[in-house]
Scaffold this active site. Structure first.
Site, short mmCIF file in Angstrom:
data_model
loop_
_atom_site.label_atom_id
_atom_site.label_comp_id
_atom_site.label_asym_id
_atom_site.label_seq_id
_atom_site.Cartn_x
_atom_site.Cartn_y
_atom_site.Cartn_z
CG PHE A 12 -50.11 -8.93 19.22
CD1 PHE A 12 -50.70 -8.63 20.45
CD2 PHE A 12 -48.91 -9.65 19.23
CE1 PHE A 12 -50.12 -9.03 21.64
CE2 PHE A 12 -48.33 -10.05 20.40
CZ PHE A 12 -48.92 -9.74 21.62
CG ASP A 56 -51.41 -3.76 0.26
OD1 ASP A 56 -51.91 -4.89 0.44
OD2 ASP A 56 -50.17 -3.59 0.08
CE1 TYR A 172 -42.33 -12.72 9.45
CE2 TYR A 172 -40.80 -13.87 10.89
CZ TYR A 172 -41.69 -12.84 10.67
OH TYR A 172 -41.94 -11.93 11.67
N1 LIG Z 1 -45.42 -11.19 17.23
C1 LIG Z 1 -44.15 -11.59 17.27
O1 LIG Z 1 -43.77 -12.47 18.07
C2 LIG Z 1 -43.12 -10.95 16.36
C3 LIG Z 1 -41.78 -11.40 16.46
C4 LIG Z 1 -40.83 -10.84 15.61
C5 LIG Z 1 -41.19 -9.84 14.73
N2 LIG Z 1 -42.48 -9.44 14.65
C6 LIG Z 1 -42.81 -8.38 13.68
O2 LIG Z 1 -43.58 -7.37 14.32
C7 LIG Z 1 -44.51 -6.81 13.39
C8 LIG Z 1 -45.91 -6.83 13.98
O3 LIG Z 1 -46.26 -8.18 14.26
P1 LIG Z 1 -47.62 -8.57 14.99
O4 LIG Z 1 -47.34 -9.72 15.87
O5 LIG Z 1 -48.28 -7.37 15.54
O6 LIG Z 1 -48.44 -9.14 13.75
P2 LIG Z 1 -49.94 -8.87 13.29
O7 LIG Z 1 -50.22 -9.83 12.18
O8 LIG Z 1 -50.86 -8.83 14.46
O9 LIG Z 1 -49.84 -7.38 12.70
C9 LIG Z 1 -49.39 -7.11 11.40
C10 LIG Z 1 -50.34 -6.10 10.80
O10 LIG Z 1 -49.88 -5.80 9.47
C11 LIG Z 1 -51.02 -5.71 8.63
N3 LIG Z 1 -50.60 -6.01 7.26
C12 LIG Z 1 -50.21 -7.19 6.73
N4 LIG Z 1 -49.95 -7.06 5.43
C13 LIG Z 1 -50.17 -5.75 5.11
C14 LIG Z 1 -50.09 -5.02 3.91
N5 LIG Z 1 -49.75 -5.60 2.74
N6 LIG Z 1 -50.37 -3.69 3.95
C15 LIG Z 1 -50.74 -3.09 5.13
N7 LIG Z 1 -50.87 -3.75 6.29
C16 LIG Z 1 -50.59 -5.08 6.28
C17 LIG Z 1 -52.00 -6.73 9.16
O11 LIG Z 1 -53.35 -6.44 8.79
C18 LIG Z 1 -51.77 -6.64 10.66
O12 LIG Z 1 -52.70 -5.76 11.27
C19 LIG Z 1 -44.34 -7.59 12.10
O13 LIG Z 1 -43.48 -6.86 11.24
C20 LIG Z 1 -43.66 -8.87 12.53
O14 LIG Z 1 -42.88 -9.43 11.49
C21 LIG Z 1 -43.46 -9.98 15.44
#
Ligand SMILES: NC(=O)c1ccc[n+]([C@@H]2O[C@H](COP(=O)([O-])OP(=O)(O)OC[C@H]3O[C@@H](n4cnc5c(N)ncnc54)[C@H](O)[C@@H]3O)[C@@H](O)[C@H]2O)c1
Length: 361
Positions: A12, A56, A172
């Site tokens: 996202f 990965d 987490y």
């Molecule tokens: N969305 C939020 O509100 C929020 C808040 C705080 C922190 N974050 C952090 O921001 C980052 C992005 O979050 P997001 O909302 O886009 O989440 P998301 O789940 O949409 O994106 C995460 C991406 O990481 C990929 N992924 C997961 N495990 C993997 C692996 N082992 N190897 C390679 N790719 C892998 C997934 O396929 C996914 O496309 C994350 O690190 C999350 O912890 C998000």
């Protein structure tokens, strides 16, 4: 023009950051395992012009190939979900912490100028409070939390600054803190700059609608799209900070470049607080389903926090960060995007998973 690698870049936030980088003329490579929980629904495709490498984050050889020619890295790859992390422990620690270790190990032989890592507000646990005299209170316990007594007695929630002591209340949160600290300390030791952005609740078009473990607005929207009430834990009066994904993307761009950001952590939020109940009701109205009232569970999930919203003054001063999207405008845009979406509602199943393990009380 720089070459930027975004791990987790097909997710996202990654897609929005990629679009913003491409728009300013950078070259963008996305490295992503396309995990099923996030990518099984009709997620948006990676933006045109970005190269996608499927792999990965723990696959050192593939990652090293993807790092060839890269100037800076944005590290977003992670398993994302507080509740789920409490039972999928090996999965979260593996992807988030071992994953970050493998990335940093690769960078020791293929260094880049700067790494910006996505950290999370979850590392604070409860946000900052003030006592009756206005003194800051950082350490609080939710042990007595129960219906009618969800709030902490005699304390008022206050904006949380980066200096607040972390309180790692979920797997987490622990993994996000390890990601942040590993990145800052390893990069400093190898002459690379590092910046950590502690993101608050990010929302906007392109959120994974079928992932019931993260993104409260997407979860509520999936329920409403399926004609069901949003499930709201406790009494719904817990306060959060919702920040639009385009503002978050702008923060990542600033963090890649701002010279004084090296070695720093920044809160990235809107600086405004909202209750979850208000958000559920406002979304139902915006989706033209005002008759669907949220369902209050009056239950608390293990590791959940009551209040946390951001003090963003440091990001404003040092990154020039200014949240531009008003919540009402952001919600209207989200609802427009939702019109073209269908969503599998997995919220009940996610709740059952937690209840079966005694993680809801
Ligand atoms: N969305 C939020 O509100 C929020 C808040 C705080 C922190 N974050 C952090 O921001 C980052 C992005 O979050 P997001 O909302 O886009 O989440 P998301 O789940 O949409 O994106 C995460 C991406 O990481 C990929 N992924 C997961 N495990 C993997 C692996 N082992 N190897 C390679 N790719 C892998 C997934 O396929 C996914 O496309 C994350 O690190 C999350 O912890 C998000």
């Amino acid at each position: 023009m720089s070459n930027i690698l975004i791990t987790g870049g097909a997710g996202f936030i990654g897609r929005h950051v990629a679009r913003a980088l491409l728009a300013r003329g950078d070259k963008v490579r996305l490295y992503d395992a396309l995990i099923a929980q996030v990518h099984s629904g009709a997620a948006d495709a990676p933006p045109n012009g970005a190269e996608l490498v499927v792999g990965d984050i723990r696959d050192a050889a593939r990652l090293r190939e993807a790092l060839a020619g890269v100037d800076k890295v944005i590290h977003l790859a992670a398993e994302v979900g507080v509740g789920q992390s409490m039972y999928a422990i090996d999965r979260y620690v593996g992807a988030n912490d071992l994953g970050t270790a493998v990335l940093l190990q690769a960078l020791t032989s293929t260094p880049v100028a700067r790494v910006v890592v996505a950290s999370s507000m979850s590392i604070y646990g409860e946000g900052l409070y003030r006592d009756a005299e206005g003194r800051p209170v950082e350490e609080v316990s939710r042990e007595g939390a129960r219906p009618g007594h969800w709030d902490l007695p005699d304390l008022t929630p206050a904006p949380t600054p980066e200096s607040k002591r972390p309180n790692l209340a979920s797997v987490y949160a622990l993994t996000k803190f390890v990601q942040e600290r590993l990145t800052l300390s390893v990069c400093a030791a190898y002459g690379m700059e590092a910046v950590a952005l502690r993101l608050f609740n990010v929302y906007g078009p392109g959120q994974a609608l079928s992932n019931p473990y993260t993104g409260v607005l997407a979860i509520f929207a999936s329920r409403l799209l399926n004609g069901r009430p949003p499930l709201v834990f406790e009494d719904g009066l817990q306060q959060r900070d919702f920040v639009h994904v385009s503002d978050v993307a702008a923060a990542f761009l600033a963090a890649l470049d701002a010279p004084q950001a090296a070695g720093q952590v920044y809160n990235i939020g809107s600086g405004e607080r909202r209750t979850i109940l208000d958000v559920a009701r406002t979304l139902a109205q915006a989706m033209a389903r005002p008759e669907i009232a949220p369902e209050l569970t009056e239950k608390c999930r293990a590791g959940d926090i009551r209040h946390c919203f951001a003090d963003i003054s440091k990001a404003k001063a040092e990154l020039g960060f200014t949240p531009r999207v008003e919540f009402s405008d952001g919600l209207a845009e989200l609802v427009d995007w939702l019109r073209a979406q269908s969503a599998v509602d997995g919220a009940e199943e996610a709740r059952r998973e937690l209840e079966a393990r005694g993680l809801v009380a």
